[in-house]
Design an enzyme around this catalytic site. Sequence first.
Site, short mmCIF file in Angstrom:
data_model
loop_
_atom_site.label_atom_id
_atom_site.label_comp_id
_atom_site.label_asym_id
_atom_site.label_seq_id
_atom_site.Cartn_x
_atom_site.Cartn_y
_atom_site.Cartn_z
N CYS A 267 64.80 -34.74 66.66
CA CYS A 267 66.05 -34.00 66.79
C CYS A 267 66.90 -34.47 67.96
O CYS A 267 67.91 -35.13 67.78
CB CYS A 267 65.77 -32.50 66.93
SG CYS A 267 65.29 -31.70 65.37
N ARG A 338 57.08 -39.28 66.12
CA ARG A 338 58.39 -39.80 65.71
C ARG A 338 59.29 -40.04 66.92
O ARG A 338 59.46 -39.18 67.76
CB ARG A 338 59.07 -38.83 64.74
CG ARG A 338 58.44 -38.80 63.36
CD ARG A 338 59.11 -37.77 62.48
NE ARG A 338 58.87 -36.41 62.98
CZ ARG A 338 59.43 -35.33 62.45
NH1 ARG A 338 60.26 -35.44 61.43
NH2 ARG A 338 59.16 -34.13 62.94
#
Length: 442
Positions: A267, A338
Site C-alpha cells: 500500500c 511484497r
Amino acid sequence: MKFNGIYNDLISGKEKLALVGLGYVGMPIAVEFAKHVPVIGFDINETRVNEYKNGIDATNEIGDAIQNTTVDFTADPKRLKEAKFIIVAVPTPVKDDNSPDLKPVKGASALVGQNMQPGTIVVFESTVYPGVTEDICIPIIEKESGLKCGVDWKIGYSPERINPGDRVHTLTKIQKIVSGMDEESATEIKKVYDIVIKAGTFSVSTIKTAEAVKVIENSQRDINIAFMNEIAMICDKMQIDTDEVLAGMNTKWNALGFRPGLVGGHCIGVDPYYLTNAAEKLGYHSQIILNGRKVNDSMGAFVADAAIKQMIEAGMAPKKATVVILGITFKENCPDTRNSKVVDIIKHLKEFDINPIVSDSWADPDVAKKEYGVELTEFKKLPKADCVIVAVGHNEYRSMSMMEIKTLFKDGLVDEEKVLIDVKSIYRMDELRASGMSFWRL
C-alpha cells in the site's frame, strides 16, 4: 432489472457472494462474510486454494479460523456464475519504472466478465487511481460478458483498509468506504458490507471519490514517514538520537506520532505512484508526493551505508565481514514480503561486494528466493557475525536481550568490534550503550 433484493437473498441463503483473489485482503473478507452468508472463495493459484481447503493459511491473517470456515474454496472461475455479489480483491503492484501495473485487475475483470450472470453487482477493492474501475474494468467486463453495465449488472468500489499482521485494527473494526455507480447500487453495496463491518460504512458520492480516498490516505502516510526519515538523516549527521527526539516531540498533544523506517508493502510504498501517475496524465506534476517517495525509496541504501561506516569505524574490512540481516518481510510479525525494502539494504551491500546472510522465520523461503533471489537461512543455522542488522521488528527479535544478541557474533571479538544496526530502534538506548557494542539505529 432490479438489484435491490441481493442483500435479502444473501441473508436468506438464496444467493451467494464470491471473492476473487484470496490473498492478505481477500481471505479475511471471505472468511468474515462466510459467517453470515454463503461464500465462494476463488483464486487462480491452485496451490493456495488447496492449502486453504486443507486448513492452512499461509497469509497468517486468520490463523486457525481457516479450519472452521464455510468458505467454498475453488480455482474454477466458472463457479463465479453462482454468485450475485462479486468482490474483487487482487493486488495492484507497480512496474519497474513505478508506473501502475494493472494486469491483475484487468485479468480479474476478464474472468468476472466471462463468468457473470445478469443481475450481479461487482465491487472492486483493489487499490487503483481514480477512474480505473469505470474506465478500464467496466469495458473489459462488458466485452467478456456481453452484458451492459447499469442495465444487466452494476458496479461499485470499496477500497480495502486491511493492515496485514495487525490483530487490533481488523477488518470488522475499520470503517469501510463504500460507493456505487448509482443510488440503487450504492445502497445495496452499503447494506451488504454492513453485514460484517461492525465499525460501520461511510458512503461517498462516486466511485472515483472512493478510489481517491484510498490512494490519498496512503500517500498522506507516506509523506509523513518521509519527513521522519529526512529528520532521521539530519539527526544522524548531527549525532543526535532520533528516537529520543521523537519521544520528546510526541509529548505534545498535536504530535502525529509517525516514525522513520523502511516503507514497503502493498500500500504505502505503492499507492502514491498510482496517484501521481494519474495526476501526470492530467498535466499536473507532483511537487511533494514524489519527493516523499524519493526519500523513502532511498532509506535502504542509507541504512546499508550506515552499516558499512559502522564496520569501518569498528576496525574491520566490510568486504571480509560476515553480515547477518534479521528480517525480510515488509513489516513486523507478518509473512508478507511484497515490496520489501530490506531487499534494498541487501542490494546496496552487494554493490560493495558484501553478501549478507538473511534470516526470517516469518517469511516463505520459496517466495523470497523467487521474488528477490534471496536464500533464507534458519536462525539456528546462522554463521557467527561481525555485523548484525536487525531490519524488522519481529517479536522474537524485540525480546532478545543484549547478552543473547552478543551470542550472534564471532567468538574472539571484543564488544566494540561487534556491530549492531538497529533499523527499527527496538532496543533501549541505555542497554545499547551498556553493551559496549558498536551500534547505530535509525
